[in-house]
Design an enzyme around this catalytic site. Structure first.
Site, PDB file in Angstrom:
ATOM      1  N   THR A  67       0.846  -1.179   0.000  1.00  0.00           N
ATOM      2  CA  THR A  67       0.000   0.000   0.000  1.00  0.00           C
ATOM      3  C   THR A  67       0.885   1.233   0.000  1.00  0.00           C
ATOM      4  O   THR A  67       2.101   1.140  -0.174  1.00  0.00           O
ATOM      5  CB  THR A  67      -1.031  -0.060   1.155  1.00  0.00           C
ATOM      6  OG1 THR A  67      -1.947   1.030   1.006  1.00  0.00           O
ATOM      7  CG2 THR A  67      -0.396   0.017   2.525  1.00  0.00           C
ATOM      8  N   LYS A  71       3.428   1.105  -4.157  1.00  0.00           N
ATOM      9  CA  LYS A  71       2.878   0.332  -5.271  1.00  0.00           C
ATOM     10  C   LYS A  71       3.603   0.491  -6.601  1.00  0.00           C
ATOM     11  O   LYS A  71       3.553  -0.410  -7.437  1.00  0.00           O
ATOM     12  CB  LYS A  71       1.408   0.694  -5.477  1.00  0.00           C
ATOM     13  CG  LYS A  71       0.556   0.116  -4.392  1.00  0.00           C
ATOM     14  CD  LYS A  71      -0.878   0.459  -4.579  1.00  0.00           C
ATOM     15  CE  LYS A  71      -1.597   0.101  -3.301  1.00  0.00           C
ATOM     16  NZ  LYS A  71      -2.968   0.507  -3.300  1.00  0.00           N
ATOM     17  N   GLY A 131      -6.809  12.342  -8.727  1.00  0.00           N
ATOM     18  CA  GLY A 131      -5.571  11.616  -8.448  1.00  0.00           C
ATOM     19  C   GLY A 131      -5.056  10.831  -9.631  1.00  0.00           C
ATOM     20  O   GLY A 131      -5.809  10.525 -10.570  1.00  0.00           O
ATOM     21  N   ALA A 132      -3.753  10.548  -9.606  1.00  0.00           N
ATOM     22  CA  ALA A 132      -3.119   9.808 -10.701  1.00  0.00           C
ATOM     23  C   ALA A 132      -1.995   8.916 -10.173  1.00  0.00           C
ATOM     24  O   ALA A 132      -1.013   8.651 -10.857  1.00  0.00           O
ATOM     25  CB  ALA A 132      -2.575  10.793 -11.735  1.00  0.00           C
ATOM     26  N   ASN A 155      -5.311  16.006 -11.479  1.00  0.00           N
ATOM     27  CA  ASN A 155      -4.168  15.733 -10.583  1.00  0.00           C
ATOM     28  C   ASN A 155      -3.318  16.965 -10.354  1.00  0.00           C
ATOM     29  O   ASN A 155      -3.184  17.822 -11.218  1.00  0.00           O
ATOM     30  CB  ASN A 155      -3.296  14.608 -11.139  1.00  0.00           C
ATOM     31  CG  ASN A 155      -2.436  13.972 -10.063  1.00  0.00           C
ATOM     32  OD1 ASN A 155      -2.962  13.554  -9.038  1.00  0.00           O
ATOM     33  ND2 ASN A 155      -1.138  13.920 -10.256  1.00  0.00           N
ATOM     34  N   GLU A 159       3.025  16.066 -14.255  1.00  0.00           N
ATOM     35  CA  GLU A 159       3.801  14.962 -14.805  1.00  0.00           C
ATOM     36  C   GLU A 159       3.066  13.627 -14.656  1.00  0.00           C
ATOM     37  O   GLU A 159       2.874  12.907 -15.627  1.00  0.00           O
ATOM     38  CB  GLU A 159       5.144  14.920 -14.077  1.00  0.00           C
ATOM     39  CG  GLU A 159       6.218  14.177 -14.848  1.00  0.00           C
ATOM     40  CD  GLU A 159       7.436  13.934 -13.980  1.00  0.00           C
ATOM     41  OE1 GLU A 159       7.717  14.779 -13.103  1.00  0.00           O
ATOM     42  OE2 GLU A 159       8.085  12.893 -14.195  1.00  0.00           O
TER      43      GLU A 159
HETATM   44  P1  NDP Z   1       0.104   7.269  -4.440  1.00  0.00           P
HETATM   45  O1  NDP Z   1       1.102   7.867  -3.515  1.00  0.00           O
HETATM   46  O2  NDP Z   1       0.578   6.426  -5.556  1.00  0.00           O
HETATM   47  O3  NDP Z   1      -0.783   8.460  -5.097  1.00  0.00           O
HETATM   48  C1  NDP Z   1      -1.357   9.457  -4.313  1.00  0.00           C
HETATM   49  C2  NDP Z   1      -2.213  10.381  -5.184  1.00  0.00           C
HETATM   50  O4  NDP Z   1      -2.861  11.312  -4.305  1.00  0.00           O
HETATM   51  C3  NDP Z   1      -1.439  11.231  -6.183  1.00  0.00           C
HETATM   52  O5  NDP Z   1      -2.224  11.439  -7.335  1.00  0.00           O
HETATM   53  C4  NDP Z   1      -1.248  12.544  -5.423  1.00  0.00           C
HETATM   54  O6  NDP Z   1      -1.091  13.666  -6.272  1.00  0.00           O
HETATM   55  C5  NDP Z   1      -2.571  12.644  -4.724  1.00  0.00           C
HETATM   56  N1  NDP Z   1      -2.571  13.498  -3.539  1.00  0.00           N
HETATM   57  C6  NDP Z   1      -2.105  13.208  -2.288  1.00  0.00           C
HETATM   58  N2  NDP Z   1      -2.314  14.231  -1.448  1.00  0.00           N
HETATM   59  C7  NDP Z   1      -2.930  15.198  -2.175  1.00  0.00           C
HETATM   60  C8  NDP Z   1      -3.423  16.508  -1.879  1.00  0.00           C
HETATM   61  N3  NDP Z   1      -3.310  17.014  -0.657  1.00  0.00           N
HETATM   62  N4  NDP Z   1      -4.025  17.220  -2.867  1.00  0.00           N
HETATM   63  C9  NDP Z   1      -4.151  16.698  -4.110  1.00  0.00           C
HETATM   64  N5  NDP Z   1      -3.707  15.477  -4.454  1.00  0.00           N
HETATM   65  C10 NDP Z   1      -3.110  14.731  -3.499  1.00  0.00           C
HETATM   66  O7  NDP Z   1      -0.925   6.483  -3.509  1.00  0.00           O
HETATM   67  P2  NDP Z   1      -1.868   5.239  -3.904  1.00  0.00           P
HETATM   68  O8  NDP Z   1      -2.485   5.507  -5.219  1.00  0.00           O
HETATM   69  O9  NDP Z   1      -1.147   3.994  -3.684  1.00  0.00           O
HETATM   70  O10 NDP Z   1      -2.968   5.292  -2.737  1.00  0.00           O
HETATM   71  C11 NDP Z   1      -3.916   6.342  -2.669  1.00  0.00           C
HETATM   72  C12 NDP Z   1      -4.984   6.011  -1.636  1.00  0.00           C
HETATM   73  O11 NDP Z   1      -5.769   4.920  -2.054  1.00  0.00           O
HETATM   74  C13 NDP Z   1      -4.445   5.625  -0.248  1.00  0.00           C
HETATM   75  O12 NDP Z   1      -5.042   6.460   0.690  1.00  0.00           O
HETATM   76  C14 NDP Z   1      -4.904   4.184  -0.053  1.00  0.00           C
HETATM   77  O13 NDP Z   1      -5.285   3.970   1.279  1.00  0.00           O
HETATM   78  C15 NDP Z   1      -6.111   4.102  -0.957  1.00  0.00           C
HETATM   79  N6  NDP Z   1      -6.376   2.748  -1.450  1.00  0.00           N
HETATM   80  C16 NDP Z   1      -7.475   2.056  -0.995  1.00  0.00           C
HETATM   81  C17 NDP Z   1      -7.753   0.788  -1.469  1.00  0.00           C
HETATM   82  C18 NDP Z   1      -8.945   0.047  -0.968  1.00  0.00           C
HETATM   83  O14 NDP Z   1      -8.994  -1.166  -1.153  1.00  0.00           O
HETATM   84  N7  NDP Z   1      -9.932   0.707  -0.440  1.00  0.00           N
HETATM   85  C19 NDP Z   1      -6.882   0.126  -2.427  1.00  0.00           C
HETATM   86  C20 NDP Z   1      -5.807   0.951  -2.871  1.00  0.00           C
HETATM   87  C21 NDP Z   1      -5.549   2.189  -2.367  1.00  0.00           C
HETATM   88  P3  NDP Z   1       0.360  14.125  -6.859  1.00  0.00           P
HETATM   89  O15 NDP Z   1       0.641  13.244  -8.035  1.00  0.00           O
HETATM   90  O16 NDP Z   1       0.150  15.531  -7.242  1.00  0.00           O
HETATM   91  O17 NDP Z   1       1.351  13.965  -5.739  1.00  0.00           O
END
Ligand code: NDP
Length: 288
Positions: A67, A71, A131-132, A155, A159
């Protein structure tokens, strides 16, 4: 032969990971299947991911969930990666076979199952996605596989957002648009499904809200969150106030776990019993 006290080890690596409730459903699933599996919730800091992945083989573990924030990074430590996980560029489940690490992604599949169980149609629909990151990639690829017509990716970092758009255009038939998230976002009026895939609202930051104009959420929309929080995230609460149907991250968590457990054990876990365990843990009604 004497009694074996050894257990088959699986679990999750994350940072932060304290509030990840997968162990609750895993315990129930393994007990129900009558197999000696133990699910470990392990805090792994980014700088220790390589060592942690090597430890899977050293400890003769069956596999692991990945997680936040591992990932995408984990790909470089794997021996084999499933085709759809390769397109996503993200892996949430690793299984170990003959000392080698195999990567798969069950997140998107779990998300689609949650929508299907809630009776939400995906084919031909327009999805607006916040998100991305890793979860976003998995969900976007599976949305395309399920026949979604159009996807808008919003997002913060340009990038990551445009990289995902290019990836989807190269590998799927879905129409994709990228919008940079630099100010309060308005959700397109013709959106059918809005999904938050960011970590905004993840424990302990439960009061955090995505920077969107909540009044652009219409009652006809379905609003989904990947955050497996209880009570609901602020986003889902705002959506509920505006009459939209909501789908939370707990159901997705159960459905992706069923797929992962199948990879580790070769058996199909009972989603209904897992749902009951989670509902009991949180004292709520869980839709999966
Ligand atoms: P990543 O770190 O890969 O991606 C995080 C994303 O969130 C990016 O797009 C990031 O944007 C964005 N982000 C974070 N904080 C902010 C903010 N304050 N404002 C705007 N954008 C923000 O994380 P994951 O994709 O691995 O996980 C994301 C979430 O998904 C986690 O909280 C996880 O718990 C949840 N999840 C839940 C699952 C379930 O089964 N329910 C399964 C998988 C995940 P940027 O690119 O600009 O940094």
């Amino acid at each position: 032969m004497g009694k074996s006290y050894r257990e088959e080890l699986v679990g999750v690596f994350g940072y932060p990971v304290d509030e990840n409730p997968t162990v609750v459903v895993a315990k129930t699933a393994f007990e129900d299947l009558g197999i000696p599996y133990r699910y470990l919730t392990v805090e792994v800091k980014p700088e220790n991911l390589e060592a942690a992945m090597k430890a899977l083989v050293a400890w003769n573990m069956k596999g692991i969930h990945l997680t936040i924030p591992h990932k995408v990074e984990v790909l470089k430590y794997l021996d084999h990666i499933a085709d759809d996980a390769k397109i996503m560029g993200a892996v949430n489940t690793v299984y170990v076979k003959d000392g080698e690490l195999y990567g798969e992604n069950t997140d998107g599949k779990g998300f689609i199952k949650s929508l299907q169980n809630a009776g939400i149609e995906i084919k031909g629909k327009k999805v607006f996605m916040l998100g991305a990151g890793g979860a976003a990639r998995a969900i976007a690829v599976e949305l395309a596989n399920a026949g979604a017509k159009q996807l808008v990716i919003l997002n913060r970092s340009e990038e990551r957002g445009s990289e995902l758009k290019e990836l989807l255009e190269k590998n799927t038939k879905m129409q994709v648009e990228f919008q940079k998230w630099s100010e309060t976002a308005v959700i397109d009026e013709d959106t059918d499904i809005l999904v938050n895939t960011t970590s905004i609202g993840l424990y302990p930051n439960v009061d955090e809200k995505p920077d969107i104009d909540f009044d652009s959420i219409r009652p006809e929309m379905t609003v989904c969150d990947v955050i497996p929080n209880h009570p609901h995230t602020q986003l889902l609460k705002e959506a509920e106030k505006r009459g939209a149907k909501t789908v939370d991250g707990l159901g997705m968590l159960i459905n992706q776990a069923v797929e992962s457990f199948r990879l580790w054990t070769g058996m199909t876990a009972n989603a209904e019993k897992m749902k009951e365990a989670l509902a009991k843990e949180y004292g709520i009604d869980v839709h999966y």
